[in-house]
Design a protein around this motif. Structure first.
Motif, short mmCIF file in Angstrom:
data_model
loop_
_atom_site.label_atom_id
_atom_site.label_comp_id
_atom_site.label_asym_id
_atom_site.label_seq_id
_atom_site.Cartn_x
_atom_site.Cartn_y
_atom_site.Cartn_z
N THR A 448 0.40 -0.68 0.54
CA THR A 448 0.42 -0.03 0.39
C THR A 448 0.77 1.32 0.24
N ALA A 449 0.75 1.78 -0.57
CA ALA A 449 1.37 3.25 -0.25
C ALA A 449 -0.13 4.61 -0.75
N ASN A 450 0.28 5.83 0.26
CA ASN A 450 -0.82 6.86 0.75
C ASN A 450 0.26 8.28 0.52
N ALA A 451 -0.36 9.28 -0.34
CA ALA A 451 0.46 9.78 -0.19
C ALA A 451 -0.60 11.22 -0.26
N VAL A 452 0.39 12.72 1.02
CA VAL A 452 -0.82 13.96 0.41
C VAL A 452 -0.20 15.26 0.39
N ALA A 453 -0.49 15.85 -0.32
CA ALA A 453 0.53 16.86 -1.18
C ALA A 453 -0.61 17.69 -1.22
N GLY A 482 4.45 33.73 -2.19
CA GLY A 482 5.08 33.31 -1.29
C GLY A 482 4.20 31.79 -1.01
N ASP A 483 4.80 30.86 -0.97
CA ASP A 483 3.51 29.57 -0.67
C ASP A 483 4.17 28.44 -0.09
N THR A 484 3.87 27.81 0.31
CA THR A 484 4.19 26.46 1.24
C THR A 484 3.94 25.12 1.17
N ARG A 485 4.32 24.17 0.67
CA ARG A 485 3.89 22.79 0.47
C ARG A 485 4.73 21.23 0.88
N THR A 486 3.24 21.19 1.21
CA THR A 486 3.78 20.00 2.16
C THR A 486 3.68 18.56 1.59
N LEU A 487 4.07 17.28 1.22
CA LEU A 487 4.21 15.67 1.07
C LEU A 487 4.58 14.84 1.83
N ASP A 488 3.07 14.24 2.35
CA ASP A 488 4.21 13.16 3.48
C ASP A 488 3.16 11.66 2.68
N ARG A 506 7.69 9.28 5.03
CA ARG A 506 8.54 10.20 4.70
C ARG A 506 8.13 11.47 4.57
N SER A 507 8.42 12.72 4.92
CA SER A 507 7.51 14.00 4.91
C SER A 507 8.84 14.95 3.98
N ILE A 508 7.89 15.97 3.85
CA ILE A 508 9.98 16.64 3.20
C ILE A 508 8.16 18.10 2.82
N GLY A 509 9.09 19.14 3.65
CA GLY A 509 8.16 20.37 2.95
C GLY A 509 8.89 21.65 2.22
N ARG A 510 8.52 22.55 1.58
CA ARG A 510 9.05 24.02 1.52
C ARG A 510 8.55 24.87 1.16
N ASP A 511 8.96 25.76 1.95
CA ASP A 511 8.80 27.13 1.74
C ASP A 511 8.58 28.21 1.35
N ARG A 512 8.36 28.82 0.08
CA ARG A 512 9.56 29.50 -1.32
C ARG A 512 8.35 31.49 -0.81
N ALA A 513 9.74 31.72 -1.19
CA ALA A 513 9.34 33.21 -1.04
C ALA A 513 10.23 33.72 -2.58
N TYR A 514 9.39 34.14 -3.22
CA TYR A 514 10.00 34.95 -4.38
C TYR A 514 9.54 36.37 -5.25
N GLY A 515 9.88 36.47 -6.17
CA GLY A 515 9.54 38.03 -6.78
C GLY A 515 10.33 38.21 -8.44
N THR A 516 9.65 38.78 -8.95
CA THR A 516 9.84 39.11 -9.77
C THR A 516 9.84 40.63 -10.98
N VAL A 517 10.46 40.46 -11.90
CA VAL A 517 10.21 42.18 -12.11
C VAL A 517 10.37 42.18 -13.34
N ASN A 518 9.49 43.05 -14.35
CA ASN A 518 9.95 43.36 -15.59
C ASN A 518 9.52 44.77 -15.91
N PHE A 519 10.69 44.84 -16.88
CA PHE A 519 10.21 46.40 -17.36
C PHE A 519 10.12 46.80 -19.14
#
Length: 934
Positions: A448-453, A482-488, A506-519
């Motif tokens: 069996t396998a279970n994944a929750v993202a 910004g976003d936050t993601r987890t995968l259990d 196993r459990s993994i998490g990722r927090d991101r902060a990002y920015g872009t600029v276009n001229f």
């Protein structure tokens, strides 16, 4: 390109210009422009359409139409409601699939679709727009990837801008059934939907249910090889190596018994089990070296049984004069169930007892009649909630969006039978391995396998002109988010040694902060007499920074220019340098083993059944993409809806993240640890994703798109059904129910309701869109792709894998050097047809030293969709009133049942490449009936 050349010649010679030309409808007084219309117009341009004109279905205007995108980049292709009718789609999702050749981009990380805008604005997600009926669409614009920068997206996907009619409502029921012409599988589906848009609100609702029956292997022409260990329901016996004995065959297979070999007159390594409890040597001699090869086609599905339920809803509302709010929700429940064959067991029969006539121990190979022991059961629940606020601060447009999504996947795999108890019984003499074997003698192995993202994000985008330069406004787009993601992930895998399941998580998490600029900086503008000799020229610069908690800082840099040297031509050049991290799914998906997975073993030149291991790879590293693009768009005739485009793309990716490719001799030589062999036979592959040292792709895609009205418009009597559009429901009746009075609704102020409707069918209730009665429309597009390079370097010390010359990563062989896509559609008086054809050049795969080369033939696939809007037949509706608002589609996918022919250098066809295995369905016939309720 013979068809393209013929059409170009006809256009140049004027052959096609003899067709009737639609005259412009009478003008009405201009109406005040909405905020969106003002935003779409160039600085200083008038807000009304007084300076516009219509010539042969083409609008010539000094202002941008309502709902246009920001910036100075014009659409490569614009499709009106009439042109869209020729595609035969019923909603936005189907329409995007139909126009895929027009929206394809070679710059993205995968095969994702385009960025989709609605009325020149960002959306809260695809769920907000997927079910919008095509009759509600006023205009459909396809733009280059660089437009995405203005909206805060990366310039790696083309942009589609969908402009809706100002006032529209429709509710419908739809049923469909399809299946292959060979039979064996049926798909049924039902859907109820409702959509409404007016001056302040827009909402939609969809509920859809789909069911697929299973397609079994014995319903197709598939031949399997027996493999190295011949299992069968009655069974076979094979020899065992005895180091203390001198055997004539020191390598497998081994001699069963010298007495049997003497009786048969030749060394016997395998023999068919007679199927009796106490067989004799003579009975085994009758099947010497002729083992049974059990056909498991009746126990193995080529395509699983499945069910899917989807609920989608969204609501958008103007909160005040400048701010719009949107909320959208999607819930999906999908389930599938596959049978993977019968479990094979190997029992060791002691010599001279318990029914054995042999003087040595032998292996007995048996299938057990327990199809439920080798299965795959998968269920996925998906939920997505999207929120969006969109408005203005002065002259700056801002967007604040948020989303939350959750995906839960449960997988149960029947991986066979535990033989320990049965083997103990055989050894003890209480179970005869040559006679009947019941499934109750064994224990099922279940993994069996279970994944929750899950994850959420919040993102803000601000765009507007910073200041006015000599050649125009200097535009800036700033995005912060910004976003936050987890995968259990949890898995439970059966351990043969202990007979228990081993649990891991196993459990993994990722927090991101990002920015872009276009001229975007205008350099020249002939209308302002600023460097007019250059034409219209603007340059853009963009940069981004993404900080991921598990990968650190990742940067993106890009630049390009948009140049219009003269009205018929536009040129776009861009470069992007982007770093990207693997997804948390690629890193942490649960490990799943699939038994009886067929693969072609290049080393032994035969198909074998193996255990395939899939899941996440925690050792993946970030990649770095370098992309050059040069695009040219050419519209030679202002009075013809004809455009030619060509795009050159060069992509180099360092540390490229890839799914595990199809195995080849080169791949195994490069990654030997991913392959497990026993006595030379392939038994397992670790197919988790990996990093290549580098990939390189270089291609040129060129094509044209042409559309034209034909036929003489008729003028239905005043008050007749469908006046101003096709006969049927609404279609833009002045002052009719659900539609604005003449001249109301913004845009260009033409009669018939909604703005900018060049062909009638403006607002009102759900008609079938497009065109004046009696007049038709045809579309044709042809696109050719030529690939200069497609190479992979697995590791710096290894040779280059050339996918254009001998290497492969997929089950369809290498990469075709040439590809041709042709589309054509026609629609008139409610009847239409759409054809989509695709040709791929053949390829060859080098089997390596001593291996078998494979040749993959070229393939042409043609899809046909014929449809009829039954409301356009007044006599039918009069006789059968229930036909009012009805539409029927008859589709044939792979019209000529084209199959790719795959041959080895020995002339054989391996299991994985048999036509019915590569394409189990072949020609698929579908019938769809839709009834508009209001």
């Amino acid at each position: 390109m013979t068809i393209a050349a013929a059409l170009l010649y006809a256009l140049a010679s004027g052959t096609l210009q003899t067709m009737p030309v639609q005259t412009a409808p009478p003008r009405t007084a201009p109406v005040p422009a909405t905020r969106d219309e003002q935003d779409a117009q160039p600085t200083g341009a008038p807000a009304s359409s007084a300076d516009g004109d219509v010539v042969d279905d083409v609008l010539v205007s000094g202002t941008k139409p309502r709902g246009s995108v920001r910036g100075d980049i014009e659409p490569d292709i614009t499709l009106t409601s009439e042109q869209l009718a020729a595609y035969g789609a019923t909603n936005v999702a189907e329409l995007l699939a139909a126009v895929e050749p027009l929206t394809r981009s070679g710059r993205g990380r995968g095969d994702g679709g385009p960025v989709v805008l609605l009325n020149g604005r960002r959306t809260s997600g695809f769920q907000e727009i997927r079910g919008i009926p095509f009759e509600a669409i006023e205009r459909f614009e396809i733009l280059p990837e660089e437009v995405a920068l203005t909206y805060g997206f990366a310039a790696d996907q083309r942009v589609v801008n969908i402009i809706l009619k100002a006032d529209f409502r429709q509710g419908s029921l739809q049923g469909r059934v399809n299946g292959p012409s060979q039979g064996g599988r049926t798909t049924t589906g039902a859907q109820i939907s409702a959509f409404q848009v007016n001056v302040r609100d827009r909402w939609n609702f969809e509920l859809e249910q789909t069911h697929n029956t299973a397609l079994w292997e014995d319903e197709r022409d598939i031949t399997r090889s027996p493999g190295s260990q011949p299992f069968d329901l009655i069974g076979n016996v094979g020899g065992i190596r005895f180091p203390t004995l001198v055997q004539p065959n020191p390598q497998p297979p081994y001699e069963i018994d010298p007495a049997l070999s003497m009786l048969a007159g030749t060394p016997v390594t395998y023999a068919a089990n007679p199927g009796v409890s106490n067989p004799t040597l003579a009975q085994f001699a009758a099947g010497a070296n002729a083992p049974r090869t059990g056909d498991l086609g009746a126990y193995r599905t080529l395509l699983p049984r499945g069910d899917a339920t989807r609920l989608t809803t969204s609501w958008a509302r103007d909160l005040n004069e400048t701010i719009k709010g949107t909320v959208s929700l999607t819930l999906n429940d999908t389930a599938s169930f596959s049978y993977l064959g019968l479990p094979g067991v190997t029992l060791q029969a002691p010599a001279g007892r318990n029914g054995s006539p042999f003087s040595r121990e032998v292996n007995v190979y048996r299938y057990i009649a327990d199809p439920g022991a080798v299965t795959r059961d998968n269920e996925t629940l998906t939920g997505n909630l999207g929120l969006l606020l969109d408005g203005y601060v002065g002259d700056y447009r801002w967007t604040l969006s948020g989303a939350y999504d959750r995906v839960e996947t449960d997988t149960t795999t029947g991986s066979g039978l535990d033989t320990r108890a049965a083997q103990a019984a055989v050894t003890a003499g209480t179970l005869n391995p040559f006679g009947a074997l019941a499934a109750s003698s064994f224990t099922r192995r279940v993994d069996t396998a279970n994944a929750v993202a899950s994850g959420g994000n919040l993102e803000a985008v601000l765009t507007g002109d910073l200041f006015d330069a000599p050649a125009g406004g200097v535009n800036a787009t700033i995005k912060l988010g910004g976003d936050t993601r987890t995968l259990d992930a949890e898995s439970s895998r059966y351990n043969d040694a202990t007979g228990t399941n081993v649990f891991s998580s196993r459990s993994i998490g990722r927090d991101r902060a990002y920015g872009t600029v276009n001229f975007t900086l205008p350099v020249s503008d002939p209308s302002r007499e600023i460097l007019g000799f250059l034409g219209d020229l603007s340059v853009n610069f963009n940069a981004g920074y993404d900080h991921a908690s598990d990968f650190g800082g990742l940067t993106t840099l890009g630049a390009g220019f948009n140049w219009v040297p003269a009205d018929p031509f536009s040129v776009i050049v861009s470069y992007t340098d982007e770093e990207g991290a693997p997804t948390i799914q690629q890193l942490n998906d649960p490990v799943i083993t699939t038994p009886n997975s067929p693969v072609f073993d290049y080393r032994t030149n035969k198909s074998v059944l193996i255990n395939r291991i899939d899941g996440g790879n925690a050792g993946l590293s970030a990649d770095n993409r370098h992309v050059w693009k040069v695009g040219l768009n050419f519209k030679p005739w202002s009075t013809q809806d004809f455009s030619v485009s060509t795009n050159y793309t060069n992509t180099v990716i360092e540390n490229a993240i890839s799914a595990f490719p199809t195995i080849t001799a080169d791949l195994e030589a490069a990654l030997p640890s991913r392959f497990t062999r026993v006595a030379g036979e392939l038994v397992s592959i670790d197919a988790r994703p990996l990093n290549y040292a580098e990939t390189r792709r270089e291609e040129l895609r060129t094509g044209f798109n042409f559309s034209r009205a034909f036929g003489t418009p008729t003028s239905p009597a005043a008050g007749a059904p469908g006046a101003g559009g096709f006969a049927g429901l609404g279609g833009g009746r002045p002052g009719g129910a659900g539609g604005p009075p003449p001249g109301v609704g913004g845009g260009q102020g033409r009669p018939g309701g909604g703005p900018m409707m060049m062909f009638g069918g403006g607002g009102g209730r759900g008609g079938f869109g497009g065109g004046q009665p009696g007049q038709g429309r045809f579309n044709v597009s042809i696109y050719h792709t030529y690939r200069f390079a497609d190479q992979i370097v697995i590791a710096d010390s290894l040779p280059v894998l050339d996918l254009l010359d001998g290497a492969a990563t997929g089950s369809r062989g290498g990469t075709p050097r040439n590809e041709l896509q042709i589309q054509g559609g026609v629609f008139r008086n409610g009847l239409g047809a759409f054809v989509n054809a695709n040709w791929l050049q053949g390829t060859e795969v080098d089997g390596g030293l001593g291996g078998s080369d494979l040749t993959f033939s070229s393939q042409t696939t043609v899809n046909l969709n014929v449809f009829a809007d039954l409301s356009s037949r007044p006599t039918w509706v009069a006789r059968f009133p229930w036909l009012k608002g009805a539409r029927i589609n008859l589709g044939v996918q792979n019209l000529f049942d084209s199959r790719q022919d795959v041959r080895s250098s020995t002339g054989d066809v391996a299991l994985n490449y048999q036509p019915d295995y590569l394409d189990p369905q072949g020609r698929i016939i579908s019938l769809t009936f839709r009834k508009i309720l209001y």
